[in-house]
Design a protein around this motif. Sequence first.
Motif, PDB file in Angstrom:
ATOM      1  N   ASN A 175       0.859  -1.187   0.000  1.00  0.00           N
ATOM      2  CA  ASN A 175       0.000   0.000   0.000  1.00  0.00           C
ATOM      3  C   ASN A 175       0.892   1.233   0.000  1.00  0.00           C
ATOM      4  O   ASN A 175       1.570   1.522   0.985  1.00  0.00           O
ATOM      5  CB  ASN A 175      -0.899  -0.026   1.239  1.00  0.00           C
ATOM      6  CG  ASN A 175      -1.795   1.185   1.355  1.00  0.00           C
ATOM      7  OD1 ASN A 175      -1.665   2.166   0.630  1.00  0.00           O
ATOM      8  ND2 ASN A 175      -2.724   1.120   2.284  1.00  0.00           N
ATOM      9  N   GLY A 176       0.896   1.949  -1.102  1.00  0.00           N
ATOM     10  CA  GLY A 176       1.788   3.091  -1.265  1.00  0.00           C
ATOM     11  C   GLY A 176       1.484   4.254  -0.354  1.00  0.00           C
ATOM     12  O   GLY A 176       2.335   5.119  -0.141  1.00  0.00           O
ATOM     13  N   GLN A 177       0.273   4.315   0.213  1.00  0.00           N
ATOM     14  CA  GLN A 177      -0.120   5.425   1.071  1.00  0.00           C
ATOM     15  C   GLN A 177       0.123   5.144   2.554  1.00  0.00           C
ATOM     16  O   GLN A 177       0.044   6.056   3.373  1.00  0.00           O
ATOM     17  CB  GLN A 177      -1.602   5.749   0.860  1.00  0.00           C
ATOM     18  CG  GLN A 177      -1.938   6.107  -0.573  1.00  0.00           C
ATOM     19  CD  GLN A 177      -1.114   7.277  -1.076  1.00  0.00           C
ATOM     20  OE1 GLN A 177      -0.987   8.287  -0.407  1.00  0.00           O
ATOM     21  NE2 GLN A 177      -0.522   7.130  -2.255  1.00  0.00           N
ATOM     22  N   SER A 178       0.410   3.902   2.906  1.00  0.00           N
ATOM     23  CA  SER A 178       0.617   3.568   4.318  1.00  0.00           C
ATOM     24  C   SER A 178       2.019   3.980   4.765  1.00  0.00           C
ATOM     25  O   SER A 178       2.923   4.166   3.945  1.00  0.00           O
ATOM     26  CB  SER A 178       0.437   2.064   4.535  1.00  0.00           C
ATOM     27  OG  SER A 178       1.517   1.353   3.972  1.00  0.00           O
ATOM     28  N   SER A 179       2.203   4.124   6.060  1.00  0.00           N
ATOM     29  CA  SER A 179       3.534   4.485   6.576  1.00  0.00           C
ATOM     30  C   SER A 179       4.548   3.389   6.261  1.00  0.00           C
ATOM     31  O   SER A 179       5.702   3.683   5.952  1.00  0.00           O
ATOM     32  CB  SER A 179       3.478   4.775   8.074  1.00  0.00           C
ATOM     33  OG  SER A 179       2.965   3.676   8.782  1.00  0.00           O
ATOM     34  N   LEU A 180       4.116   2.124   6.280  1.00  0.00           N
ATOM     35  CA  LEU A 180       5.026   1.036   5.918  1.00  0.00           C
ATOM     36  C   LEU A 180       5.398   1.127   4.442  1.00  0.00           C
ATOM     37  O   LEU A 180       6.567   0.955   4.083  1.00  0.00           O
ATOM     38  CB  LEU A 180       4.389  -0.323   6.226  1.00  0.00           C
ATOM     39  CG  LEU A 180       5.202  -1.555   5.853  1.00  0.00           C
ATOM     40  CD1 LEU A 180       6.583  -1.542   6.508  1.00  0.00           C
ATOM     41  CD2 LEU A 180       4.447  -2.818   6.228  1.00  0.00           C
ATOM     42  N   GLY A 181       4.429   1.410   3.589  1.00  0.00           N
ATOM     43  CA  GLY A 181       4.705   1.561   2.163  1.00  0.00           C
ATOM     44  C   GLY A 181       5.684   2.688   1.884  1.00  0.00           C
ATOM     45  O   GLY A 181       6.592   2.563   1.053  1.00  0.00           O
TER      46      GLY A 181
END
Length: 176
Positions: free
Chosen positions: A63-69
């Motif tokens: 997920n490009g919008q998550s903090s992990l992404g």
Amino acid sequence: MRVSRAVRYWTITALISLGLCTSLSHAQVDESVLAAAYIYNITQFTTWPTGALANSQLLACVNGQSSLGIELGKLAGKSAGGHPWAVAPLEATDNPGKCNVIVLEKDTSFSKALADNLASDRPALVISTFDMGSRPWVVRLFTEDSHIRFDIDRTAAARRHLSLSSRLLSLARNVL
């Protein structure tokens, strides 16, 4: 031979520790930074079958919008197991079949293409950060007692034709 095994063990331990320490400028580190370091280091000790990596690139879809992404995206261009690391947003990937690493988070939307990919035996390292109830994952990251831990499903790895280092297996909380 005994020396080389010891060297490999300490190299794996040092790399995982180094990954954990990359952003230790404060007493408390953002969990997404640590999770990204774990994911990156786990790929270092995963072997894909010959021909499975397109353009010799290791493509991680998340997920490009998550903090992990976002944290995984910061690793783009680094080498992982001799392959350049690249990151693509999972939600924009209309063909998850090109992903070598698929990172599933609780807010991941499951398209039919993604669900089909997870059900297949395609060589992709599937990493989940939450309990999905079933086990389409090869590695599951989770927090326990304020520490990030991981479980490995060796059966899922074999089904996906992935080889995981025995040293990585020894660091997992559970090997299923």
